[in-house]
Design a protein around this motif. Structure first.
Motif, PDB file in Angstrom:
ATOM      1  N   VAL A 127       0.832  -1.196   0.000  1.00 34.19           N
ATOM      2  CA  VAL A 127       0.000   0.000   0.000  1.00 34.19           C
ATOM      3  C   VAL A 127       0.868   1.248   0.000  1.00 34.19           C
ATOM      4  CG1 VAL A 127      -1.785   1.268   1.252  1.00 34.19           C
ATOM      5  CG2 VAL A 127      -1.838  -1.240   1.184  1.00 34.19           C
ATOM      6  N   ASN A 128       1.867   1.259   0.877  1.00 33.10           N
ATOM      7  CA  ASN A 128       2.801   2.381   0.979  1.00 33.10           C
ATOM      8  C   ASN A 128       4.235   1.853   0.956  1.00 33.10           C
ATOM      9  OD1 ASN A 128       0.691   4.488   1.633  1.00 33.10           O
ATOM     10  ND2 ASN A 128       0.426   3.152   3.415  1.00 33.10           N
ATOM     11  N   GLU A 129       5.189   2.741   0.913  1.00 32.39           N
ATOM     12  CA  GLU A 129       6.587   2.344   0.985  1.00 32.39           C
ATOM     13  C   GLU A 129       6.906   1.797   2.369  1.00 32.39           C
ATOM     14  OE1 GLU A 129       9.511   4.901  -1.361  1.00 32.39           O
ATOM     15  OE2 GLU A 129       7.952   6.353  -0.842  1.00 32.39           O
ATOM     16  N   GLY A 130       7.893   0.901   2.430  1.00 30.55           N
ATOM     17  CA  GLY A 130       8.368   0.404   3.710  1.00 30.55           C
ATOM     18  C   GLY A 130       7.455  -0.586   4.393  1.00 30.55           C
ATOM     19  N   GLU A 131       6.602  -1.275   3.626  1.00 26.18           N
ATOM     20  CA  GLU A 131       5.664  -2.216   4.244  1.00 26.18           C
ATOM     21  C   GLU A 131       6.015  -3.679   3.968  1.00 26.18           C
ATOM     22  OE1 GLU A 131       1.743   0.657   4.583  1.00 26.18           O
ATOM     23  OE2 GLU A 131       1.943  -0.626   2.812  1.00 26.18           O
ATOM     24  N   GLY A 132       7.174  -3.907   3.354  1.00 26.69           N
ATOM     25  CA  GLY A 132       7.686  -5.267   3.242  1.00 26.69           C
ATOM     26  C   GLY A 132       7.353  -6.027   1.978  1.00 26.69           C
ATOM     27  N   ALA A 133       6.971  -5.338   0.910  1.00 30.77           N
ATOM     28  CA  ALA A 133       6.631  -6.046  -0.332  1.00 30.77           C
ATOM     29  C   ALA A 133       7.841  -6.747  -0.935  1.00 30.77           C
ATOM     30  CB  ALA A 133       6.027  -5.075  -1.346  1.00 30.77           C
ATOM     31  N   SER A 134       8.989  -6.094  -0.920  1.00 30.29           N
ATOM     32  CA  SER A 134      10.197  -6.698  -1.501  1.00 30.29           C
ATOM     33  C   SER A 134      10.623  -7.920  -0.703  1.00 30.29           C
ATOM     34  CB  SER A 134      11.330  -5.672  -1.542  1.00 30.29           C
ATOM     35  OG  SER A 134      11.010  -4.607  -2.415  1.00 30.29           O
ATOM     36  N   PHE A 135      10.552  -7.823   0.611  1.00 32.09           N
ATOM     37  CA  PHE A 135      10.860  -8.958   1.494  1.00 32.09           C
ATOM     38  C   PHE A 135       9.945 -10.129   1.172  1.00 32.09           C
ATOM     39  CE2 PHE A 135       9.346 -11.202   5.260  1.00 32.09           C
ATOM     40  CZ  PHE A 135      10.517 -11.740   5.782  1.00 32.09           C
ATOM     41  N   LEU A 136       8.653  -9.857   1.065  1.00 35.50           N
ATOM     42  CA  LEU A 136       7.682 -10.918   0.795  1.00 35.50           C
ATOM     43  C   LEU A 136       7.908 -11.523  -0.583  1.00 35.50           C
ATOM     44  CD1 LEU A 136       5.144 -12.455   1.755  1.00 35.50           C
ATOM     45  CD2 LEU A 136       3.796 -10.720   0.551  1.00 35.50           C
ATOM     46  N   ALA A 137       8.111 -10.680  -1.592  1.00 39.51           N
ATOM     47  CA  ALA A 137       8.308 -11.178  -2.960  1.00 39.51           C
ATOM     48  C   ALA A 137       9.530 -12.078  -3.043  1.00 39.51           C
ATOM     49  CB  ALA A 137       8.444 -10.001  -3.927  1.00 39.51           C
ATOM     50  N   SER A 267      -8.502   2.273   5.263  1.00 39.90           N
ATOM     51  CA  SER A 267      -9.060   3.009   4.126  1.00 39.90           C
ATOM     52  C   SER A 267      -8.105   3.005   2.945  1.00 39.90           C
ATOM     53  CB  SER A 267      -9.379   4.448   4.540  1.00 39.90           C
ATOM     54  OG  SER A 267      -8.206   5.111   5.004  1.00 39.90           O
ATOM     55  N   ASP A 268      -6.798   3.004   3.225  1.00 33.92           N
ATOM     56  CA  ASP A 268      -5.808   2.955   2.147  1.00 33.92           C
ATOM     57  C   ASP A 268      -5.813   1.589   1.460  1.00 33.92           C
ATOM     58  OD1 ASP A 268      -5.049   5.556   2.640  1.00 33.92           O
ATOM     59  OD2 ASP A 268      -3.315   5.022   3.874  1.00 33.92           O
ATOM     60  N   VAL A 269      -5.991   0.532   2.256  1.00 31.62           N
ATOM     61  CA  VAL A 269      -6.073  -0.810   1.670  1.00 31.62           C
ATOM     62  C   VAL A 269      -7.281  -0.907   0.738  1.00 31.62           C
ATOM     63  CG1 VAL A 269      -6.348  -3.269   2.149  1.00 31.62           C
ATOM     64  CG2 VAL A 269      -4.922  -1.863   3.655  1.00 31.62           C
TER      65      VAL A 269
END
Length: 291
Positions: A127-137, A267-269
């Motif tokens: 949703v935003n930067e720094g939320e762990g998407a790269s780690f998860l991917a 709300s952002d999600v």
């Protein structure tokens, strides 16, 4: 002596498999040729398997046995510091942790809800930067490769990419260079530490990421990739960069939304879900990171 021991191991320990416990322990440097001789004597005297005899002589540890078993069963993982990758790769360095068990559960859900329906590509969108998407991917790509799935991880974050750091990629060219007709699929890096994992870094940081991601060459590239790989995971730019994320999701047809506990607003999600729906793509699932 080494040549003799190689022959001895090949005949006495395992006449069929080239991946016997003894041979692998030698190849990994866990035991010496002299150690192997001692283990063979103990094996014959005590009626034990090679690994059990080596453990009894305290030449190896349980962790060493786990490592060679993982190699025999094509389930590779790494010890701390091995491979020069980021310690964020918990699926590689901590494969039996609760965190990685949860990744395997997520992998199963993605398989059932998406891959088994005939789809191959999935965007990982925070949703935003720094939320762990790269780690998860990165870690999800590893656990898919451990299934024997030919897996390609693509870093499509052309603003602040991270996969080249996580996997210590030496190849400087990547997705942006392919989209700008400056490179071909030859810049995809096969990660040798993992049987079926390849990674394509973001490449040269471009001045026009939105325009590049919306080019038809991206669709052509994805078509070519789906013919070579079983699973393609794309680490996307955060949804706060709406046009970037939408372009990436549209190429995949499906997305996994990543948020962060006590950090991301509900709300952002909901807004990100709406943005993905506007592309005609499907939200395959949501992940809440807790860190």
């Amino acid at each position: 002596m080494q040549d003799n021991m190689t022959h001895l191991l090949g005949t006495n320990i395992d006449t069929v498999s080239e991946r016997s416990i003894g041979r692998l322990l030698l190849q990994l440097g866990k035991i010496s040729a002299q150690d192997a001789e001692a283990v063979l004597r103990a094996q014959q005297d005590l009626g034990l398997r090679f690994g059990d005899a080596a453990l009894k002589l305290k030449l190896i540890t349980e962790a060493d046995i786990s490592q060679v078993l993982s190699m025999q069963f094509n389930y590779p993982y790494l010890h701390a510091g091995q491979g020069n990758y980021s310690d964020e790769l918990v699926a590689a360095y901590q494969p039996f942790s609760q965190q990685v068990e949860e990744l395997r559960v997520l992998r199963s859900q993605v398989m059932m809800r998406w891959i088994n329906e005939g789809y191959k590509s999935l965007a990982i969108v925070s949703v935003n930067e720094g939320e762990g998407a790269s780690f998860l991917a990165a870690n999800l790509a590893i656990v898919f490769s451990q299934l024997g799935q030919r897996t390609l991880l693509i870093d499509a974050n052309l603003r602040d990419p991270r996969q080249h750091k996580i996997f210590n990629l030496k190849e400087k060219l990547g997705l942006s260079d392919i989209l700008a007709d400056r490179a071909t699929m030859s810049v995809v890096t096969k990660v040798d530490s993992f049987v079926d994992l390849s990674v394509l870094g973001a490449g040269t940081l471009p001045p026009n990421p939105q325009e590049l991601l919306n080019r038809d060459v991206f669709a052509s590239f994805m078509n070519a990739a789906t013919s070579e790989y079983d699973v393609i995971l794309i680490d996307s730019t955060p949804a706060s960069f709406i046009a970037d994320a939408q372009a990436t999701v549209a190429r995949c047809g499906g997305a996994l939304i990543v948020s962060r506990l006590n950090h991301t607003r509900l709300s952002d999600v909901s807004e990100v879900r709406s943005q993905i729906s506007m592309t005609g793509a499907r939200v395959v699932g949501s992940v809440i990171n807790d860190f």
